[in-house]
Scaffold this active site. Structure first.
Site, short mmCIF file in Angstrom:
data_model
loop_
_atom_site.label_atom_id
_atom_site.label_comp_id
_atom_site.label_asym_id
_atom_site.label_seq_id
_atom_site.Cartn_x
_atom_site.Cartn_y
_atom_site.Cartn_z
N SER A 143 78.51 63.69 32.39
CA SER A 143 78.11 62.43 33.02
C SER A 143 76.75 62.05 32.47
O SER A 143 76.00 62.91 31.99
CB SER A 143 78.00 62.63 34.53
OG SER A 143 77.32 61.55 35.14
N TYR A 156 75.67 67.08 42.35
CA TYR A 156 76.36 66.49 41.19
C TYR A 156 75.49 66.59 39.94
O TYR A 156 75.94 67.02 38.88
CB TYR A 156 76.71 65.04 41.51
CG TYR A 156 77.57 64.34 40.50
CD1 TYR A 156 78.97 64.42 40.58
CD2 TYR A 156 77.02 63.58 39.47
CE1 TYR A 156 79.78 63.75 39.66
CE2 TYR A 156 77.82 62.92 38.55
CZ TYR A 156 79.20 63.01 38.66
OH TYR A 156 80.00 62.34 37.75
P1 NAD Z 1 88.71 60.30 40.17
O1 NAD Z 1 88.34 60.51 41.60
O2 NAD Z 1 89.49 59.09 39.76
O3 NAD Z 1 89.53 61.57 39.65
C1 NAD Z 1 89.16 62.89 40.00
C2 NAD Z 1 90.33 63.81 39.72
O4 NAD Z 1 89.96 65.14 40.12
C3 NAD Z 1 91.58 63.45 40.52
O5 NAD Z 1 92.72 63.69 39.74
C4 NAD Z 1 91.53 64.44 41.69
O6 NAD Z 1 92.80 64.72 42.27
C5 NAD Z 1 90.97 65.65 40.98
N1 NAD Z 1 90.40 66.64 41.88
C6 NAD Z 1 89.47 66.48 42.84
N2 NAD Z 1 89.26 67.66 43.47
C7 NAD Z 1 90.07 68.56 42.88
C8 NAD Z 1 90.33 69.95 43.09
N3 NAD Z 1 89.68 70.67 44.03
N4 NAD Z 1 91.24 70.56 42.30
C9 NAD Z 1 91.93 69.85 41.36
N5 NAD Z 1 91.72 68.55 41.11
C10 NAD Z 1 90.80 67.92 41.88
O7 NAD Z 1 87.36 60.42 39.38
P2 NAD Z 1 86.90 60.02 37.90
O8 NAD Z 1 85.87 59.00 38.04
O9 NAD Z 1 88.06 59.79 37.00
O10 NAD Z 1 86.14 61.36 37.50
C11 NAD Z 1 86.61 62.25 36.52
C12 NAD Z 1 85.43 63.01 35.95
O11 NAD Z 1 84.55 62.08 35.32
C13 NAD Z 1 84.59 63.75 36.99
O12 NAD Z 1 84.18 65.00 36.45
C14 NAD Z 1 83.40 62.84 37.16
O13 NAD Z 1 82.26 63.54 37.60
C15 NAD Z 1 83.24 62.31 35.77
N6 NAD Z 1 82.47 61.06 35.68
C16 NAD Z 1 82.89 59.94 36.33
C17 NAD Z 1 82.12 58.80 36.23
C18 NAD Z 1 82.49 57.52 36.92
O14 NAD Z 1 81.67 56.62 36.96
N7 NAD Z 1 83.70 57.39 37.46
C19 NAD Z 1 80.95 58.80 35.46
C20 NAD Z 1 80.57 59.95 34.82
C21 NAD Z 1 81.34 61.08 34.93
#
Ligand code: NAD
Length: 261
Positions: A143, A156
């Site tokens: 991130s 986080y």
């Molecule tokens: P999202 O909430 O759409 O997806 C998260 C996924 O993780 C889902 O499939 C959920 O079921 C799964 N998950 C959650 N807890 C779990 C567990 N205990 N076991 C197995 N699976 C689990 O989120 P996203 O935005 O797509 O995030 C994905 C990654 O990207 C994360 O690591 C997040 O920190 C990172 N990220 C997101 C952003 C953003 O702005 N959305 C920015 C930077 C980094």
């Protein structure tokens, strides 16, 4: 198709960035194990769509990323079903927004477990096979918060900084084995993870929904646009390509200029 005859495990891929990465890998010919939670019918629809659209095998693992034993079993199942895990993407992640003095201890532990320790468990499980085959790609979704902090996101930010340290360390350990280890650091991507933190950010900062979107989220991004899941997935595909074989231990920003500021 750069991943023909290869297979990939993408954690947290029932939604958002992980699902976009899984679909992009499938489009490159890889068999895919998706993972994550959600309504069974939604997960089955996503799984079946990958098989139908891209002509690859796609399995779903319900492994809970807070559980080391379930993560090891997920990798073992993928190796048995596909014959190998050539690409691992540590993507599962959760967020929680709270001032440090109110931050629930159990939420700290859960965020560190899912966002950091799960990557340790998955990496240690895939590395022996990748070394034996002399090829592997390990990618973690870090991130912008792996590089800079924001208030109220202690767990986080700590976990994402940790992912970078884990990435660099393993990259050095496997550097002579044809295995690269990198992370991708998105800025704000419009997914449920971002949507879900808006109410808490409204409460902790005393702002309206529109103010949170414009003055907190997009304020950080000089382009004033959200990153798309597909833009993150394209970088993951590039890291699997022959052109990226000398890229290892890197942290690639896709954040609309956020961390340049
Ligand atoms: P999202 O909430 O759409 O997806 C998260 C996924 O993780 C889902 O499939 C959920 O079921 C799964 N998950 C959650 N807890 C779990 C567990 N205990 N076991 C197995 N699976 C689990 O989120 P996203 O935005 O797509 O995030 C994905 C990654 O990207 C994360 O690591 C997040 O920190 C990172 N990220 C997101 C952003 C953003 O702005 N959305 C920015 C930077 C980094």
């Amino acid at each position: 198709m750069i991943l023909k005859s290869k297979s990939a495990v993408v954690t947290g891929s029932t939604s958002g960035i992980g699902l976009a990465i899984a679909r992009a890998f499938a489009a490159q010919g890889a068999d895919i194990m998706i993972n994550g939670f959600g309504k069974p019918e939604d997960i089955e629809a996503a799984r079946a769509a990958i098989e139908a659209e891209f002509g690859v095998r796609c399995l779903h693992s319900p492994a809970d990323m807070t559980r080391g034993d379930e993560i090891a079993a997920m990798i073992a199942t993928a190796e048995k079903e596909f014959g190998a895990v050539d690409v691992l993407v540590n993507n599962a992640g959760i967020q929680f927004v709270s001032p440090i003095e109110d931050f629930p201890v159990e939420t700290w532990d859960k965020i560190i477990a899912i966002n950091l320790t799960a990557a340790f468990h998955a990496i240690r499980a895939v590395v022996p096979g990748m070394k034996a085959r002399g090829w592997g790609r390990i990618i973690s979704t870090a991130s912008a918060h792996s590089l800079v902090a924001s208030p109220f996101k202690a767990a986080y930010v700590a976990a994402k900084h940790g992912v970078v340290g884990l990435t660099k360390t393993v990259a050095l350990e496997v550097a002579t084995h044809g295995v690269t280890v990198n992370c991708i650091s998105p800025g704000y991507v419009w997914t449920p993870l971002v949507e879900n933190q808006i109410p808490a950010t409204m409460a902790s900062r005393g702002l309206s929904r529109e103010q949170v979107i414009n003055d907190v989220l997009l304020a950080a991004q000089p382009t004033k646009q959200f990153v798309t899941p597909e833009e993150v997935a394209a970088i993951a595909v590039f890291l699997c390509s022959p052109a990226a074989k000398q890229m290892t231990g890197a942290n690639l920003s896709v954040d609309g200029g956020w961390t340049a500021a």
